[in-house]
Design a protein around this motif. Structure first.
Motif, PDB file in Angstrom:
ATOM      1  N   TRP A 213     -35.484  12.176 -10.004  1.00  0.00           N
ATOM      2  CA  TRP A 213     -34.610  11.485 -10.950  1.00  0.00           C
ATOM      3  C   TRP A 213     -33.478  10.696 -10.261  1.00  0.00           C
ATOM      4  CZ3 TRP A 213     -36.876  16.218 -12.115  1.00  0.00           C
ATOM      5  CH2 TRP A 213     -37.834  16.149 -13.141  1.00  0.00           C
ATOM      6  N   ASP A 214     -33.466  10.716  -8.938  1.00  0.00           N
ATOM      7  CA  ASP A 214     -32.663   9.743  -8.196  1.00  0.00           C
ATOM      8  C   ASP A 214     -33.597   8.554  -8.009  1.00  0.00           C
ATOM      9  OD1 ASP A 214     -31.207   8.187  -6.485  1.00  0.00           O
ATOM     10  OD2 ASP A 214     -30.922   9.730  -4.952  1.00  0.00           O
ATOM     11  N   ARG A 215     -33.716   7.741  -9.036  1.00  0.00           N
ATOM     12  CA  ARG A 215     -34.816   6.787  -9.109  1.00  0.00           C
ATOM     13  C   ARG A 215     -34.853   5.777  -7.970  1.00  0.00           C
ATOM     14  NH1 ARG A 215     -33.619   7.460 -14.872  1.00  0.00           N
ATOM     15  NH2 ARG A 215     -35.249   8.797 -15.727  1.00  0.00           N
ATOM     16  N   PRO A 216     -33.735   5.162  -7.597  1.00  0.00           N
ATOM     17  CA  PRO A 216     -33.815   4.194  -6.485  1.00  0.00           C
ATOM     18  C   PRO A 216     -34.338   4.819  -5.195  1.00  0.00           C
ATOM     19  CG  PRO A 216     -31.768   3.915  -7.692  1.00  0.00           C
ATOM     20  CD  PRO A 216     -32.394   5.181  -8.207  1.00  0.00           C
ATOM     21  N   ALA A 217     -33.850   6.010  -4.859  1.00  0.00           N
ATOM     22  CA  ALA A 217     -34.304   6.674  -3.630  1.00  0.00           C
ATOM     23  C   ALA A 217     -35.769   7.084  -3.748  1.00  0.00           C
ATOM     24  CB  ALA A 217     -33.428   7.894  -3.349  1.00  0.00           C
ATOM     25  N   PHE A 218     -36.147   7.626  -4.898  1.00  0.00           N
ATOM     26  CA  PHE A 218     -37.534   8.025  -5.136  1.00  0.00           C
ATOM     27  C   PHE A 218     -38.480   6.836  -4.986  1.00  0.00           C
ATOM     28  CE2 PHE A 218     -40.715   8.079  -8.675  1.00  0.00           C
ATOM     29  CZ  PHE A 218     -41.615   8.979  -8.111  1.00  0.00           C
ATOM     30  N   GLU A 219     -38.148   5.732  -5.622  1.00  0.00           N
ATOM     31  CA  GLU A 219     -39.012   4.553  -5.590  1.00  0.00           C
ATOM     32  C   GLU A 219     -39.126   3.992  -4.170  1.00  0.00           C
ATOM     33  OE1 GLU A 219     -37.207   2.042  -8.552  1.00  0.00           O
ATOM     34  OE2 GLU A 219     -37.353   3.639 -10.052  1.00  0.00           O
TER      35      GLU A 219
ATOM     36  N   ASP B 151     -41.951   5.073 -12.295  1.00  0.00           N
ATOM     37  CA  ASP B 151     -43.264   5.262 -11.672  1.00  0.00           C
ATOM     38  C   ASP B 151     -43.953   3.923 -11.409  1.00  0.00           C
ATOM     39  OD1 ASP B 151     -43.369   7.955 -11.279  1.00  0.00           O
ATOM     40  OD2 ASP B 151     -44.679   8.404 -12.977  1.00  0.00           O
ATOM     41  N   ILE B 152     -43.848   3.022 -12.369  1.00  0.00           N
ATOM     42  CA  ILE B 152     -44.496   1.718 -12.203  1.00  0.00           C
ATOM     43  C   ILE B 152     -43.912   0.982 -11.006  1.00  0.00           C
ATOM     44  CG2 ILE B 152     -44.824  -0.544 -13.277  1.00  0.00           C
ATOM     45  CD1 ILE B 152     -44.935   0.990 -15.997  1.00  0.00           C
ATOM     46  N   ARG B 153     -42.617   1.084 -10.828  1.00  0.00           N
ATOM     47  CA  ARG B 153     -41.988   0.462  -9.655  1.00  0.00           C
ATOM     48  C   ARG B 153     -42.358   1.206  -8.370  1.00  0.00           C
ATOM     49  NH1 ARG B 153     -37.633   0.298 -13.487  1.00  0.00           N
ATOM     50  NH2 ARG B 153     -36.736   2.204 -12.583  1.00  0.00           N
ATOM     51  N   ALA B 154     -42.387   2.532  -8.451  1.00  0.00           N
ATOM     52  CA  ALA B 154     -42.633   3.351  -7.260  1.00  0.00           C
ATOM     53  C   ALA B 154     -44.059   3.218  -6.745  1.00  0.00           C
ATOM     54  CB  ALA B 154     -42.319   4.815  -7.567  1.00  0.00           C
ATOM     55  N   PHE B 155     -45.014   3.035  -7.669  1.00  0.00           N
ATOM     56  CA  PHE B 155     -46.416   3.136  -7.275  1.00  0.00           C
ATOM     57  C   PHE B 155     -47.187   1.823  -7.382  1.00  0.00           C
ATOM     58  CE2 PHE B 155     -45.340   7.596  -8.500  1.00  0.00           C
ATOM     59  CZ  PHE B 155     -45.428   8.105  -7.206  1.00  0.00           C
ATOM     60  N   ARG B 156     -46.468   0.714  -7.312  1.00  0.00           N
ATOM     61  CA  ARG B 156     -47.185  -0.558  -7.191  1.00  0.00           C
ATOM     62  C   ARG B 156     -47.949  -0.553  -5.869  1.00  0.00           C
ATOM     63  NH1 ARG B 156     -45.814  -3.787 -11.193  1.00  0.00           N
ATOM     64  NH2 ARG B 156     -43.730  -3.669 -12.139  1.00  0.00           N
ATOM     65  N   GLY B 157     -49.229  -0.838  -5.957  1.00  0.00           N
ATOM     66  CA  GLY B 157     -50.049  -0.855  -4.752  1.00  0.00           C
ATOM     67  C   GLY B 157     -50.969   0.335  -4.598  1.00  0.00           C
ATOM     68  N   VAL B 158     -50.752   1.423  -5.382  1.00  0.00           N
ATOM     69  CA  VAL B 158     -51.684   2.551  -5.295  1.00  0.00           C
ATOM     70  C   VAL B 158     -52.988   2.197  -5.997  1.00  0.00           C
ATOM     71  CG1 VAL B 158     -49.826   4.275  -5.199  1.00  0.00           C
ATOM     72  CG2 VAL B 158     -50.867   3.688  -7.415  1.00  0.00           C
ATOM     73  N   LYS B 159     -54.031   2.912  -5.651  1.00  0.00           N
ATOM     74  CA  LYS B 159     -55.321   2.695  -6.312  1.00  0.00           C
ATOM     75  C   LYS B 159     -55.331   3.268  -7.727  1.00  0.00           C
ATOM     76  CE  LYS B 159     -57.828   2.989  -1.919  1.00  0.00           C
ATOM     77  NZ  LYS B 159     -58.838   3.756  -1.142  1.00  0.00           N
ATOM     78  N   GLN B 160     -54.538   4.329  -7.939  1.00  0.00           N
ATOM     79  CA  GLN B 160     -54.543   4.992  -9.240  1.00  0.00           C
ATOM     80  C   GLN B 160     -53.369   5.946  -9.333  1.00  0.00           C
ATOM     81  OE1 GLN B 160     -57.985   7.474  -9.756  1.00  0.00           O
ATOM     82  NE2 GLN B 160     -57.934   7.390 -11.999  1.00  0.00           N
ATOM     83  N   LEU B 161     -52.738   5.963 -10.503  1.00  0.00           N
ATOM     84  CA  LEU B 161     -51.718   6.959 -10.832  1.00  0.00           C
ATOM     85  C   LEU B 161     -52.227   7.778 -12.009  1.00  0.00           C
ATOM     86  CD1 LEU B 161     -48.856   8.279 -10.924  1.00  0.00           C
ATOM     87  CD2 LEU B 161     -48.168   6.379 -12.404  1.00  0.00           C
ATOM     88  N   ILE B 162     -52.204   9.085 -11.865  1.00  0.00           N
ATOM     89  CA  ILE B 162     -52.547   9.970 -12.978  1.00  0.00           C
ATOM     90  C   ILE B 162     -51.252  10.515 -13.559  1.00  0.00           C
ATOM     91  CG2 ILE B 162     -53.664  12.116 -13.664  1.00  0.00           C
ATOM     92  CD1 ILE B 162     -55.791  11.614 -11.603  1.00  0.00           C
ATOM     93  N   TYR B 163     -51.067  10.257 -14.845  1.00  0.00           N
ATOM     94  CA  TYR B 163     -49.876  10.717 -15.562  1.00  0.00           C
ATOM     95  C   TYR B 163     -50.238  11.944 -16.401  1.00  0.00           C
ATOM     96  CZ  TYR B 163     -46.620  10.882 -19.532  1.00  0.00           C
ATOM     97  OH  TYR B 163     -45.757  11.297 -20.510  1.00  0.00           O
ATOM     98  N   THR B 164     -49.454  12.991 -16.251  1.00  0.00           N
ATOM     99  CA  THR B 164     -49.659  14.213 -17.029  1.00  0.00           C
ATOM    100  C   THR B 164     -48.908  14.109 -18.343  1.00  0.00           C
ATOM    101  OG1 THR B 164     -49.845  15.511 -15.001  1.00  0.00           O
ATOM    102  CG2 THR B 164     -49.429  16.721 -17.043  1.00  0.00           C
ATOM    103  N   SER B 165     -49.664  13.889 -19.399  1.00  0.00           N
ATOM    104  CA  SER B 165     -49.088  13.858 -20.738  1.00  0.00           C
ATOM    105  C   SER B 165     -49.361  15.203 -21.410  1.00  0.00           C
ATOM    106  CB  SER B 165     -49.671  12.684 -21.540  1.00  0.00           C
ATOM    107  OG  SER B 165     -49.016  12.563 -22.787  1.00  0.00           O
ATOM    108  N   THR B 166     -49.631  15.220 -22.692  1.00  0.00           N
ATOM    109  CA  THR B 166     -49.818  16.466 -23.431  1.00  0.00           C
ATOM    110  C   THR B 166     -50.494  16.177 -24.764  1.00  0.00           C
ATOM    111  OG1 THR B 166     -48.645  18.242 -24.615  1.00  0.00           O
ATOM    112  CG2 THR B 166     -47.469  16.183 -24.319  1.00  0.00           C
ATOM    113  N   THR B 167     -51.228  17.134 -25.285  1.00  0.00           N
ATOM    114  CA  THR B 167     -51.796  16.981 -26.629  1.00  0.00           C
ATOM    115  C   THR B 167     -50.712  17.034 -27.699  1.00  0.00           C
ATOM    116  OG1 THR B 167     -52.286  19.362 -26.642  1.00  0.00           O
ATOM    117  CG2 THR B 167     -54.099  17.870 -26.045  1.00  0.00           C
TER     118      THR B 167
END
Length: 332
Positions: free
Chosen positions: A53-59, A84-100
């Motif tokens: 949640w320190d987003r700039p550093a994480f990204e 996440d969209i900013r952090a993972f530009r360039g990855v082949k795939q991001l899996i997001y854990t949502s919920t029912t």
């Protein structure tokens, strides 16, 4: 060797994911705060310590590392998804854990499939649903490689065993002592549980599948159980018998029962989700752990680690059970 980062990596589901990824030959990194001990993870798993949640550093760190795949177990709301969209530009795939929980409990039909309208009513479900929408918008507008997995209830060594009513693992001690366990309503509401080792099959199986990009999946197995049968299975595992007491949901609310959260939000309703799409698209996802075997292992772990509460410390459960038993005896 392809590199996978798990945001989290030491939680209920992600520990099993980490182990399976290593088994399948991936180079695995967990990004977390470094608070939880990693004794359940293979030694070859790397750790990056930081605050999601320190987003700039994480990204910045995620962009520098240039991972092939990412699995986010912690993304909770709109701002997390945008990060996440900013952090993972360039990855082949991001899996997001949502919920029912994004579906709520006001269903048009059962089992609920991925095309059912979303009607979340809890803060958790609403935020997860908004995050889904952010990711899917990015996929449609710019091809962002997102896959959304929606687990129902999962269980494992870290989470313990939920009860239909009350605190996690508390019912174990009640059954052992022959005390009544509470059922919401008739106890015939149906539910689905997935062992964390089986959940990992879905996450790892989805990686690298282009047809899973831009898709949402209910991460559930075939079949379901009633809460009455759940406790019967538990009694078989524990080798003890105990009475089951039916308590209406409104009675729990009127009595101020504090352990009713999951019951109010999920467990007091029929919750069945369709497995057909995930079985079709991710054939590796074929749950193997039976409720009885999974329950046996989790209870043994809880006993070894002292995480089964003493039911004597929760006198309100006795009072609620006695109250309902008195009502039943008056009717008789």
């Amino acid at each position: 060797m392809e590199r996978v980062v798990i945001i989290g990596g030491t939680g209920n589901i992600s520990t099993s994911i980490s182990r399976l990824l290593v088994e399948k030959g991936y180079d695995v990194t967990c990004f977390n705060r470094g608070v939880t001990k990693l004794e359940q993870l293979p030694d070859c798993v790397h750790t990056l310590v930081g605050d999601r949640w320190d987003r700039p550093a994480f990204e910045k760190v995620m962009q520098e590392q240039k991972f092939d795949y990412a699995i986010d177990m912690l993304c909770f709301d709109e701002q997390d998804a945008l990060s996440d969209i900013r952090a993972f530009r360039g990855v082949k795939q991001l899996i997001y854990t949502s919920t029912t929980c994004v579906f709520g409990v006001d269903y048009d039909y059962l089992p609920v499939d991925e095309d059912h309208e979303k009607r979340p009513f809890t803060v958790y479900g609403k935020n997860k649903s908004i995050a889904e929408d952010v990711f899917l918008k990015a996929y449609k507008e710019e091809g962002f490689p997102i896959t959304v997995l929606r687990p129902s209830s999962t269980y494992g060594n870290q989470s313990g065993m939920v009860g239909n009513v009350g605190e996690t693992n508390l019912w174990i001690d009640r059954i052992r002592k022959g005390k009544p366990v509470m059922l919401c309503g008739s106890g015939n509401n149906v539910h689905q549980l997935l062992h964390v080792d089986d959940a990992a099959l879905g996450y790892v199986g989805a990686l690298g599948k282009s047809h899973c990009i831009g898709q949402c999946y209910n991460l559930v197995g075939k079949g379901c159980f009633t809460w009455r049968d759940y406790y019967k299975t538990a009694m078989k595992v524990l080798g003890k018998e105990a009475p089951m007491v039916c308590v209406p949901l409104d009675a729990l609310e009127a009595l101020g029962y504090e352990g009713r959260g999951f019951t109010t939000d999920i467990f007091g309703y029929n919750t069945i989700y369709s497995h057909e799409k995930v079985y079709r698209d991710i054939p590796e996802f074929r749950p193997k752990v039976s409720l009885e075997d999974g329950m046996r292992g989790v209870i043994a772990f809880a006993d070894a680690h002292g995480t089964v509460p003493n039911c004597e410390d929760y006198p309100l459960d006795d009072k609620v059970c006695a109250y309902m038993q008195n009502i039943v005896s008056l009717k008789d």
